[in-house]
Design a protein around this motif. Structure first.
Motif, short mmCIF file in Angstrom:
data_model
loop_
_atom_site.label_atom_id
_atom_site.label_comp_id
_atom_site.label_asym_id
_atom_site.label_seq_id
_atom_site.Cartn_x
_atom_site.Cartn_y
_atom_site.Cartn_z
N MET A 157 68.70 -8.25 -7.98
CA MET A 157 67.73 -7.17 -7.98
C MET A 157 67.37 -6.73 -9.40
SD MET A 157 66.85 -6.54 -4.85
CE MET A 157 66.83 -8.34 -4.80
N LYS A 158 68.38 -6.67 -10.27
CA LYS A 158 68.12 -6.29 -11.67
C LYS A 158 67.19 -7.29 -12.34
CE LYS A 158 72.58 -3.97 -12.36
NZ LYS A 158 73.91 -4.06 -13.04
N GLY A 159 67.40 -8.56 -12.04
CA GLY A 159 66.56 -9.59 -12.62
C GLY A 159 65.11 -9.46 -12.16
N PHE A 178 59.41 -7.98 -13.13
CA PHE A 178 58.22 -7.25 -12.73
C PHE A 178 57.93 -6.07 -13.67
CE2 PHE A 178 58.89 -9.65 -8.87
CZ PHE A 178 57.59 -9.90 -8.44
N GLY A 179 58.93 -5.72 -14.49
CA GLY A 179 58.71 -4.70 -15.50
C GLY A 179 58.19 -5.26 -16.81
N GLU A 205 66.08 -15.98 -23.24
CA GLU A 205 66.34 -15.43 -24.58
C GLU A 205 65.82 -14.00 -24.68
OE1 GLU A 205 64.57 -18.06 -27.36
OE2 GLU A 205 66.15 -19.58 -27.20
N GLU A 206 64.66 -13.75 -24.08
CA GLU A 206 64.07 -12.41 -24.13
C GLU A 206 64.94 -11.41 -23.36
OE1 GLU A 206 61.54 -9.41 -25.25
OE2 GLU A 206 61.71 -11.47 -26.00
N VAL A 207 65.53 -11.86 -22.25
CA VAL A 207 66.44 -10.99 -21.50
C VAL A 207 67.64 -10.64 -22.35
CG1 VAL A 207 67.97 -10.84 -19.50
CG2 VAL A 207 65.71 -11.87 -19.25
N LEU A 226 71.53 -12.15 -16.80
CA LEU A 226 72.35 -10.93 -16.76
C LEU A 226 73.71 -11.21 -16.15
CD1 LEU A 226 69.61 -8.41 -15.55
CD2 LEU A 226 70.56 -8.60 -17.86
N LEU A 227 73.74 -12.06 -15.12
CA LEU A 227 75.01 -12.43 -14.49
C LEU A 227 75.89 -13.19 -15.47
CD1 LEU A 227 75.46 -13.72 -10.90
CD2 LEU A 227 76.52 -14.98 -12.75
N VAL A 228 75.27 -14.09 -16.25
CA VAL A 228 76.02 -14.86 -17.24
C VAL A 228 76.64 -13.94 -18.28
CG1 VAL A 228 75.73 -16.45 -19.20
CG2 VAL A 228 74.83 -17.05 -16.94
N ARG A 229 75.91 -12.91 -18.69
CA ARG A 229 76.45 -11.96 -19.67
C ARG A 229 77.72 -11.29 -19.13
NH1 ARG A 229 73.12 -10.25 -23.87
NH2 ARG A 229 74.07 -8.18 -23.80
N ASP A 230 77.78 -11.09 -17.82
CA ASP A 230 78.97 -10.53 -17.21
C ASP A 230 80.09 -11.57 -17.18
OD1 ASP A 230 80.86 -9.18 -15.71
OD2 ASP A 230 79.79 -9.37 -13.82
N LEU A 231 79.75 -12.81 -16.80
CA LEU A 231 80.76 -13.84 -16.67
C LEU A 231 81.44 -14.18 -18.00
CD1 LEU A 231 79.05 -16.36 -14.21
CD2 LEU A 231 81.03 -14.91 -13.74
N VAL A 232 80.64 -14.36 -19.05
CA VAL A 232 81.21 -14.77 -20.34
C VAL A 232 81.54 -13.57 -21.20
CG1 VAL A 232 79.92 -16.91 -20.26
CG2 VAL A 232 79.01 -14.99 -21.55
#
Length: 263
Positions: free
Chosen positions: A12-14, A19-20, A109-111, A237-243
């Motif tokens: 949902m965040k993605g 869309f933002g 990269e922009e995220v 965003l999920l990857v940022r949590d995982l690593v």
């Protein structure tokens, strides 16, 4: 079980991120539109040719009496189309990511940039990244095909084939779909396929919470195209949590602890 909800939350965040950011949403739609046209043609062809294929594959049933002949072949036609749809859902992401590698890498990269800190980069030339992405996708898809054939065979088992097997199919689809989507951000962080698979296996419920709802939504015509930019953003965003996104002394996110390895 909280990981299931967390995985859905990243999805949902993605989507909210995509869309933002209207310009990035439009930018990320192009690869999906191209792939959709190709896949729509393939599925239409499968729909028209499934009857002939099943008839060719079951000559031993030509002399069967009614209703057994129709029951067998109609069941096989449905299974062939379901298998084709299953493979389409799985391979759609892989093919779209391959077609849109430069698009989605820039979006990912922009995220990372919008979340603050240094943006990880592989430092590899585009042709090398495309080669690695294609090679790893083939490896993953071979595993998917193996599981797909197994599930197809189990589909003939009464009761289980109509209840448990479809549920397993969606879970399998969601898991491998998440693998493909997270590969964009993980490859930029220098992680080879074996390391990526190990990392995702450590948080299976998180990965399923992200991938299964996305798989179900991809079954709706045209939805996959519009959700792909947000799916890539959510996977980042999920990857940022995982690593982990460790912070430097100035409070900015530092590079991931994973070092670039030779692919």
């Amino acid at each position: 079980m909280s990981d299931l909800g967390a995985g859905f939350g990243y999805l949902m965040k993605g989507q909210r991120w995509a869309f933002g950011h209207g310009r990035w949403l439009a930018f990320g739609l192009l690869p999906g539109l191209i792939t959709l046209v190709v896949y729509a043609g393939a599925l239409i062809g499968l729909g028209h040719g499934a009857d002939d294929f099943v008839g060719w594959a079951t000559p031993f049933a030509d002399d069967w009496s009614s209703p057994w002949l129709g029951l067998l072949r109609n069941t096989l036609v449905v299974l062939v189309y379901v298998l084709g749809l299953f493979l389409a859902v799985i391979t759609f992401t892989a093919v779209t990511l391959l077609v849109g590698q430069p698009f989605y890498e820039s979006l990912s990269e922009e995220v990372d940039r919008s979340e603050g800190g240094e943006v990880p980069g592989s430092g590899l030339p585009l042709w090398r990244e495309l080669w690695i992405s294609a090679r790893d996708s083939v490896r993953v898809l071979l595993r998917v095909a193996l599981y797909g054939v197994l599930l197809f065979a189990l589909g003939f088992v009464p009761v289980i084939g109509q209840t448990v097997v479809p549920a397993l199919g969606f879970c399998l689809s969601g898991y491998f779909l998440a693998q493909e989507l997270t590969s964009v951000a993980l490859q930029r962080r220098g992680m080879v396929l074996a390391d990526r698979l190990t990392l995702l296996r450590g948080r299976r419920l998180l990965v399923l919470g992200f991938g299964v709802p996305l798989t179900l939504s991809f079954l709706v015509p045209f939805v996959a195209v519009f959700l792909m930019p947000g799916a890539v953003a959510g996977a980042t965003l999920l990857v940022r949590d995982l690593v982990g996104a460790p912070r430097g002394e100035d409070g900015a996110a530092a590079r991931t602890p994973y070092t670039l390895r030779k692919n």
